[in-house]
Scaffold this motif. Sequence first.
Motif, PDB file in Angstrom:
ATOM      1  N   ALA A  40       4.065  12.804  12.797  1.00 14.34           N
ATOM      2  CA  ALA A  40       3.063  13.869  12.838  1.00 14.34           C
ATOM      3  C   ALA A  40       2.640  14.328  11.457  1.00 14.34           C
ATOM      4  O   ALA A  40       1.563  14.919  11.297  1.00 14.34           O
ATOM      5  CB  ALA A  40       3.607  15.055  13.636  1.00 14.34           C
ATOM      6  N   ASP A  41       3.475  14.065  10.433  1.00 13.06           N
ATOM      7  CA  ASP A  41       3.167  14.517   9.079  1.00 13.06           C
ATOM      8  C   ASP A  41       2.746  13.379   8.155  1.00 13.06           C
ATOM      9  O   ASP A  41       2.663  13.561   6.938  1.00 13.06           O
ATOM     10  CB  ASP A  41       4.378  15.243   8.483  1.00 13.06           C
ATOM     11  N   ILE A  42       2.496  12.210   8.709  1.00 16.96           N
ATOM     12  CA  ILE A  42       1.950  11.101   7.922  1.00 16.96           C
ATOM     13  C   ILE A  42       0.425  11.180   7.984  1.00 16.96           C
ATOM     14  O   ILE A  42      -0.179  11.086   9.057  1.00 16.96           O
ATOM     15  CB  ILE A  42       2.445   9.744   8.451  1.00 16.96           C
ATOM     16  N   LEU A  43      -0.185  11.372   6.837  1.00 16.39           N
ATOM     17  CA  LEU A  43      -1.648  11.490   6.779  1.00 16.39           C
ATOM     18  C   LEU A  43      -2.321  10.130   6.744  1.00 16.39           C
ATOM     19  O   LEU A  43      -3.366   9.924   7.370  1.00 16.39           O
ATOM     20  CB  LEU A  43      -2.055  12.303   5.543  1.00 16.39           C
ATOM     21  N   VAL A  44      -1.753   9.204   5.976  1.00 15.44           N
ATOM     22  CA  VAL A  44      -2.273   7.830   5.888  1.00 15.44           C
ATOM     23  C   VAL A  44      -1.094   6.885   6.028  1.00 15.44           C
ATOM     24  O   VAL A  44      -0.194   6.872   5.177  1.00 15.44           O
ATOM     25  CB  VAL A  44      -3.004   7.572   4.556  1.00 15.44           C
ATOM     26  N   THR A  66       0.854  -1.189   0.000  1.00 15.42           N
ATOM     27  CA  THR A  66       0.000   0.000   0.000  1.00 15.42           C
ATOM     28  C   THR A  66       0.893   1.242   0.000  1.00 15.42           C
ATOM     29  O   THR A  66       2.105   1.160   0.210  1.00 15.42           O
ATOM     30  CB  THR A  66      -0.915   0.052   1.241  1.00 15.42           C
ATOM     31  N   PHE A  67       0.244   2.395  -0.209  1.00 14.82           N
ATOM     32  CA  PHE A  67       0.967   3.659  -0.176  1.00 14.82           C
ATOM     33  C   PHE A  67       0.924   4.292   1.214  1.00 14.82           C
ATOM     34  O   PHE A  67      -0.098   4.216   1.911  1.00 14.82           O
ATOM     35  CB  PHE A  67       0.357   4.665  -1.163  1.00 14.82           C
ATOM     36  N   LEU A  68       2.010   4.914   1.590  1.00 17.86           N
ATOM     37  CA  LEU A  68       2.032   5.882   2.678  1.00 17.86           C
ATOM     38  C   LEU A  68       1.774   7.247   2.055  1.00 17.86           C
ATOM     39  O   LEU A  68       2.312   7.554   0.988  1.00 17.86           O
ATOM     40  CB  LEU A  68       3.386   5.864   3.381  1.00 17.86           C
ATOM     41  N   THR A  69       0.961   8.062   2.712  1.00 17.56           N
ATOM     42  CA  THR A  69       0.714   9.422   2.239  1.00 17.56           C
ATOM     43  C   THR A  69       1.101  10.395   3.335  1.00 17.56           C
ATOM     44  O   THR A  69       0.687  10.234   4.491  1.00 17.56           O
ATOM     45  CB  THR A  69      -0.773   9.623   1.876  1.00 17.56           C
ATOM     46  N   GLY A  70       1.908  11.379   2.970  1.00 19.13           N
ATOM     47  CA  GLY A  70       2.368  12.335   3.970  1.00 19.13           C
ATOM     48  C   GLY A  70       2.623  13.708   3.392  1.00 19.13           C
ATOM     49  O   GLY A  70       2.337  13.979   2.219  1.00 19.13           O
ATOM     50  N   VAL A  71       3.167  14.565   4.217  1.00 19.75           N
ATOM     51  CA  VAL A  71       3.436  15.956   3.869  1.00 19.75           C
ATOM     52  C   VAL A  71       4.916  16.231   4.087  1.00 19.75           C
ATOM     53  O   VAL A  71       5.474  15.855   5.126  1.00 19.75           O
ATOM     54  CB  VAL A  71       2.578  16.907   4.730  1.00 19.75           C
ATOM     55  N   VAL A  72       5.551  16.890   3.112  1.00 20.65           N
ATOM     56  CA  VAL A  72       6.976  17.182   3.173  1.00 20.65           C
ATOM     57  C   VAL A  72       7.206  18.611   2.681  1.00 20.65           C
ATOM     58  O   VAL A  72       6.660  19.000   1.638  1.00 20.65           O
ATOM     59  CB  VAL A  72       7.788  16.205   2.290  1.00 20.65           C
TER      60      VAL A  72
END
Length: 380
Positions: free
Chosen positions: A205-209, A163-169
């Motif tokens: 803290a910046d991992i959305l999924v 699966t994918f990890l979704t985050g913010v960078v």
Amino acid sequence: MPGQEEVQARVDRLAAAWRQTAAERDLAGGHAAREREQLRESGLLGLTIARAHGGWGAPWSVFYDALRRLAGADSALAHLFAFHHLQLATVLLYGSAEQQQRLLGRSIERGLFWGNALNPNDRRAVAQVDRDGAVVHGSKSFCSGSVGSDMLTVSAWHEPTQTFLTGVVPSRARGVTIEEDWDAFGQRQTDSGTVHFDEVRVPSADILVAPGVRPGVRATLRAQFAQLILVHLYLGIAEGALSEALHFVPDSRREADDPYLLQRLAELHLQLRPARVLAEQAAARLEAAYGRGEALTPRERGEVAVAVIEAKVLAHRAALAVCSQLFEVTGARSTSRRHALDRFWRNARVHTLHDPIDLKLRDLGRHVLDGRYPEPTPYS
């Protein structure tokens, strides 16, 4: 906060400024740095952010109307505007209340521009998870708005869970390199590129999924937000093309009340009209579904998906038809390179290849046949 009339006024001023230089910039291509700053200064980057986070709190229907107007002036810059807001929607749909407050509030405070590194068809960026978050390594292609952005939403393939990890960078985080390699013949200033990640850390803290976590029904609306963006981009391109074409209609044909000209214009209008109506209906359905929160059902989500497909197919066809047939009413002088009227067709042709329309027709045909709704995917 600005009301709807003020939003429209700001959108119209921005569209007028972009329209004046659209042909010249289309010929030159390259990074849209000046136009990005105009968009930032307009305040429209905060259009869809809730008032609780410092934004304008505009309904999504107002956003889509603004997008269509901007696309009529310059669809590449409208794409930048749209994909910024799509990343904000990603935070809204995937993020926790704390993440929304922190990330969206910071976006308003600092006037941040968001770009995209989520391409689900590119699994070259991989994630290794540890107790402090994850490390991302690899590359992502077709990253709209990444060049010149401040923040990126990122997906990275996690092999153990498939699966994918979704985050913010942050776009300027250590290990992030954005390559300006977009060279398509249309949509030339979308600031798209390839993003390379060299052991980039994404804190928890910046991992959305997180990998292996299945988003709820409401979160799968992200695909519908994205697809409806494409619908309004296509409509805006077609409307912009028709508006430009009318300036080139020879006076002799106007004065003669040329029946062939009138028939052609009527046909182009009839390409656009039903597409616009279905787009408005789809936007209303999406707004209502989003407002249902976690109570949204799979059936309700499926009804949105079908409405968006119907709108997208008609908008796709209208954009290609109007942008290719406009020369039938404008005459030979409109083909001068300095006018760059071919940009409308080039922009429409490039953008309508985003994801295959045949797959949308397949899903719609299946629904017509036996009532099945499209399976939620990043594109449906």
